[in-house]
Design a protein around this motif. Structure first.
Motif: not given
Length: 357
Positions: A320, A322-323
């Motif tokens: 999660k 990374k976003k």
């Protein structure tokens, strides 16, 4: 304390079996630690893994993570108290006798007071403890190498083939200390990747070296905490050096890990300072007082069950962050998704096998 169970599992499971576990888990944990460093760098405020679970996975995941986090750290703190009592008994028995239970209690009180002393005191203690740690391992090695008997090494023992997993996993895991590394490097975060790399590899090398020496000397007589089994081969002096080394290493590990849990209660659950300190330290001490003192059993369970679950949850968080991260990190990993799926499968298999065993 993490190092002291490693020679025992090398002796029981076979050197080749344990070596393969050590290499494989070192690579896997290095990647996890680097990924955790990236999570920390992508988030604008400091947390322990519990807090990151709440931010990136939601409140239910935060509660589940906290349970596994608590189980792992309480197991480790309990193991520290148990083996510290044994080492201190070895030291004072040259002059007088106090039971491991009494000396474990004294160790706990000293550790609890050291946690109150604060971060700067702990950082100074860590530095000198690390120097002594390296000198003591080198001393035991140089003293013991002439006594190594190659016939003491067995390659494989199918009866205990899975024993190294939990103990070595527990010995190598260092995700909680990555947060402390980030605090030490505040303002110089570009050094974090290198600090994590060496902070993971150096302990693995030391573990292998000590296992080689201890098992080579004591073979099947290797004791659960590595040191006592050396007495018939190296004499009484080695127990003093080894036990002093042991207590020093355990003491710094104890206060650092207690501080990690104290921070989680404070940062992630907003508890007052006193209750964060009390809840971080006293539950494992109560377990010790009621007689929970099986060292290998404690660290094996902590490694295979709690740290395995903890690692699975972390991989979900990493997917999660990374976003949803708040800032651009100083470094970023770019591993394929299949690697993370495989890691989840391996950790899940470890959890299942530990419950079956």
């Amino acid at each position: 304390v993490r190092i002291f169970g490693v020679p025992f599992v090398f002796a029981k499971a076979g050197f080749l079996t344990s070596f393969l576990f050590l290499v494989g888990l070192t690579v896997l944990i290095l990647i996890l630690n680097l990924a955790y460093g990236e999570v920390i760098l992508r988030t604008d405020k400091p947390h322990q893994l519990v807090g990151y679970a709440g931010i990136y996975l939601g409140n239910f995941a935060k509660k589940v993570t906290f349970f596994t986090f608590l189980l792992g750290i309480y197991s480790a703190l309990l193991a520290y108290i148990v083996v510290a009592g044994e080492f201190l008994t070895n030291i004072v028995s040259l002059k007088f006798y106090l039971s491991p239970g009494s000396l474990g209690t004294i160790f706990f009180v000293a550790g609890a007071l050291a946690v109150v002393a604060g971060f700067k005191t702990l950082a100074r203690m860590d530095f000198w403890a690390a120097i002594f740690y390296i000198v003591a391992v080198a001393g035991i090695g140089l003293w013991g190498i002439p006594h190594i008997d190659l016939s003491n090494f067995t390659l494989f023992n199918k009866e205990f083939w899975f024993l190294p997993y939990g103990v070595i996993f527990f010995a190598l895991t260092g995700m909680s200390s990555v947060v402390l590394q980030r605090e030490v490097l505040e303002g110089e975060e570009f050094h974090l990747k290198k600090a994590i790399l060496w902070g993971t590899l150096i302990p693995a090398i030391i573990y292998l070296f000590l296992a080689l020496v201890v098992v080579g000397i004591s073979g099947e007589a290797t004791s659960t905490e590595a040191i006592a089994g050396l007495i018939p081969f190296l004499g009484q002096k080695i127990i003093v050096l080894g036990s002093l080394f042991g207590v020093t290493a355990i003491f710094t590990s104890f206060i650092n890990l207690a501080r990690v849990l104290q921070e989680s209660f404070s940062f992630d659950w907003r508890l007052p300072k006193f209750w964060s300190w009390f809840l971080a330290l006293f539950p494992p001490f109560f377990l010790f007082m009621v007689g929970v003192r099986d060292f290998i059993g404690i660290i094996g369970l902590a490694g295979s069950l709690s740290i395995g679950l903890y690692s699975i949850i972390f991989i979900l968080i990493y997917g999660k962050v990374k976003k949803l991260g708040h800032r651009i990190p100083e470094y970023s990993l770019n591993l394929p998704k299949w690697f993370w799926y495989l890691a989840v499968i391996l950790f899940s298999a470890g959890v299942v096998l530990s419950l079956m065993k």
